[in-house]
Design a protein around this motif. Structure first.
Motif, short mmCIF file in Angstrom:
data_model
loop_
_atom_site.label_atom_id
_atom_site.label_comp_id
_atom_site.label_asym_id
_atom_site.label_seq_id
_atom_site.Cartn_x
_atom_site.Cartn_y
_atom_site.Cartn_z
N ILE A 213 0.82 -1.22 0.00
CA ILE A 213 0.00 0.00 0.00
C ILE A 213 0.86 1.26 0.00
CG2 ILE A 213 -1.91 1.17 1.19
CD1 ILE A 213 -2.56 -1.70 0.37
N LEU A 214 2.03 1.18 0.62
CA LEU A 214 2.86 2.37 0.85
C LEU A 214 3.16 3.20 -0.40
CD1 LEU A 214 5.32 0.96 3.55
CD2 LEU A 214 3.45 2.59 3.89
N PRO A 215 3.44 2.58 -1.56
CA PRO A 215 3.73 3.40 -2.76
C PRO A 215 2.59 4.33 -3.16
CG PRO A 215 4.42 1.12 -3.10
CD PRO A 215 3.62 1.15 -1.84
N LEU A 419 -7.84 -3.83 2.13
CA LEU A 419 -6.97 -3.80 0.96
C LEU A 419 -5.97 -4.95 1.00
CD1 LEU A 419 -6.27 0.06 1.00
CD2 LEU A 419 -7.99 -1.16 -0.35
N SER A 420 -6.25 -5.96 1.86
CA SER A 420 -5.32 -7.07 2.08
C SER A 420 -5.94 -8.40 1.65
CB SER A 420 -4.93 -7.15 3.56
OG SER A 420 -4.44 -5.90 4.01
N PRO A 421 -5.81 -8.76 0.38
CA PRO A 421 -6.46 -10.00 -0.12
C PRO A 421 -5.91 -11.27 0.52
CG PRO A 421 -4.98 -9.06 -1.79
CD PRO A 421 -5.11 -8.04 -0.71
N LYS A 435 -7.02 0.45 -6.54
CA LYS A 435 -7.55 1.26 -7.64
C LYS A 435 -8.85 1.95 -7.24
CE LYS A 435 -8.89 0.90 -12.52
NZ LYS A 435 -9.12 -0.02 -13.67
N GLU A 436 -9.73 1.22 -6.56
CA GLU A 436 -10.99 1.80 -6.10
C GLU A 436 -10.74 2.98 -5.17
OE1 GLU A 436 -14.04 -1.05 -4.65
OE2 GLU A 436 -12.71 -2.59 -5.45
#
Length: 571
Positions: A213-215, A419-421, A435-436
């Motif tokens: 997620i950081l980027p 956000l962690s599948p 993206k969402e």
């Protein structure tokens, strides 16, 4: 009509040998075939002695609940049934008037699990005696099985809380007393409650998936209210992002080490009175207090001002989620919320845990040993992730997952996304893509307007109220100590003189007990007073009730003394 429904439910009404009505379900007896009423009385007598409430998970025709209502008119009676037909069966078969005349009766028919858990938590789930008969729950076995799992998790949470309290209570009290003077100059977190309505939030947790997620964090901050837990702050600052809010509520020293060498001049810290004192020296835009979950903090708020309650599910990320909810955000995106070990990773790269492991590593104790212990030390097991695969988790993180599941059921108007599948699949938390999140509208200007809103608190008046509350607390604690010593003297005199009048002694002690319980500071001493398990061990060798009472009064005096020792140091 009811008889047809009963046949469809595989229920058959039968007569017991003593002439009382009974029933079978799929051939299984719901009650005794000889004497249903006597069987129920025996069951209730054996399982309710030390409980304050009786909870029936299914109840058949209701003999057990009737026996409980008659035997314990002041204890709470809870009857739980999923299928209304089964409740109608009991209603139309035996006399339930004792139940409906009971002064503390709760009936839950077809209730959602979270509603039931909320009711039991209000009663005190650890004080309940649970009654379960296989034939009474077989008709909706999955419903009752899931309910039992939730009850057991709650009981586990209580056990963990008791052990934590026993280990850290003095530290929490010491921290609070050191922080009280600073607290007089701080505003409450309720300043921002409902202030961000119509905006979305992103909570940054410290799980391994945070690396992915950081980027995108700079863009995410434009589109959401960015709330970061203390353990993830270093990762955010390393990519040049200062969160809008930083949550730090753990009182332990090692927790503050996550902030070593850091500063966030544009971030607001949300914390609580019991945190390690150096939190209040951290360089940031502002510090706000949430309501304390500890007795001294609660006492001060009651007499000074409410700060704003935030949920606590055992992990700082639960508090962060609840802050986002209280801010009025209807969509909350969770980043780094794995609650497990995806790809056998324990933390994000460069975390304090990882850096400390490398610093302390040696030839005989490499950093990999710490990683192995973190991964396998808590006896992990596999659960489903969002991709349809498996991920390792442990009992501690499973409790956090259950907390999120229960809150999603409780607050249906708040939508929670992860956000962690590869993280633990939590019912109620929906998988979303980065993206969402990036396609959400920019709310930077709206956030700035709210974040720059000045405080309306009169801090001079707040300081006066704090001082008054502290003086009252000390006066009331001294009164409790005086009463505890008086009670000890009565017990010792009675033990030394076997011919003492027990009725007179009991009356005197009851009067003292009433005075102690009426005292507003009575709850304060509970923080360092022994939990039930420890108190049982302390009193297990007492030869009679007077010896047991003497031990308890000594513990009350000790708890009050500890509070006064720290409170007297406040200047």
């Amino acid at each position: 009509m009811l008889s047809q429904q009963l046949l469809q439910q595989d229920i058959e009404i039968v007569t017991a040998k003593n002439g009382q009505i009974s029933a079978t379900y799929k051939g299984l007896n719901l009650h005794s075939t000889y004497n249903p009423e006597r069987e129920a009385q025996k069951l209730v007598a054996e399982n309710t002695k030390n409980a304050e409430a009786g909870v029936f998970l299914g109840f058949g025709l209701g003999y057990g609940a009737v026996a409980f209502a008659k035997e314990y008119p002041t204890k709470t009676l809870v009857m739980i049934e999923y299928n209304p037909i089964w409740f109608m069966l009991a209603l139309s078969t035996i006399d339930l008037s004792a139940i409906f005349e009971h002064q503390n009766f709760v009936l839950l028919v077809g209730a959602p699990h979270q509603t039931i858990i909320s009711v039991l938590e209000k009663i005190g789930i650890q004080n309940c005696s649970f009654f379960k008969t296989k034939s009474h729950i077989l008709h909706d076995e999955q419903y009752f099985s899931n309910l039992e799992n939730l009850i057991n998790r709650n009981l586990q949470k209580k056990e963990i809380n008791d052990r934590t309290l026993e280990k850290f209570s003095k530290l929490w009290l010491k921290n609070m007393c050191k922080n009280i003077n600073i607290a007089t100059t701080l505003d409450g977190v309720d300043r921002y409650f409902d202030a961000f309505k119509g905006m979305n939030a992103c909570v940054i947790a410290a799980g391994p998936s945070l690396d992915e997620i950081l980027p995108y964090l700079k863009e995410i901050k434009h589109n959401t209210l960015l709330i970061c837990v203390d353990t993830a702050l270093r990762a955010c600052l390393n990519v040049g992002v200062e969160p809008d809010f930083i949550i730090i509520v753990d009182p332990q020293y090692w927790n503050i080490r996550h902030l070593d060498g850091l500063s966030a001049p544009n971030s607001i810290i949300i914390t609580e009175l019991a945190v390690y004192p150096s939190v209040f020296r951290f360089s940031c835009k502002e510090k706000l207090l949430c309501s304390s979950i500890y007795p001294l903090g609660k006492y001060l708020e009651k007499n000074v001002t409410q700060r704003g309650e935030l949920g606590a599910g055992g992990s700082v990320v639960t508090t962060a989620w609840d802050f986002a909810r209280r801010c009025g955000c209807s969509k909350i995106f969770m980043a780094g919320l794995d609650l497990g070990f995806p790809e056998n990773k324990t933390h994000f790269k460069g975390s304090t845990f990882e850096e400390r492991a490398h610093r302390q590593s040696s030839k005989l104790n490499p950093a990999e040993t710490d990683s192995f212990n973190a991964l396998y030390g808590a006896f992990p097991y596999e659960v489903n992730n969002y991709e349809g695969g498996k991920v390792l988790t442990d009992k501690r993180m499973a409790l956090y997952a259950w907390w999120f599941e229960s809150k999603c059921l409780e607050f249906l108007d708040v939508k929670t996304y992860t956000l962690s599948p590869k993280g633990v699949n939590i019912p109620g938390v929906v998988l979303a893509s980065i993206k969402e999140l990036l396609q959400l509208p920019d709310i930077s200007a709206k956030k700035t307007n709210v974040l720059n809103k000045p405080s309306s608190t009169d801090f001079n008046q707040q300081k006066i109220l704090f001082e008054k509350a502290l003086n009252n607390a000390k006066d009331e604690l001294y009164q409790i100590m005086k009463n505890a010593k008086k009670a000890q003297y009565i017990c010792k005199e009675a033990l030394a003189n076997p011919k003492s009048n027990p009725i007179s002694i009991n009356k005197k002690l009851k009067e003292i007990d009433s005075e102690i319980l009426r005292n507003q500071a009575a709850e304060l001493a509970s923080l360092v007073f022994p939990a039930n398990e420890k108190l049982s061990k302390l009193t297990e060798n007492a030869k009679n009730p007077l010896e047991k009472s003497l031990i308890i009064y000594k513990e009350i005096e000790k708890a009050v003394f500890i509070h006064l020792k720290f409170l007297e140091k406040i200047r």
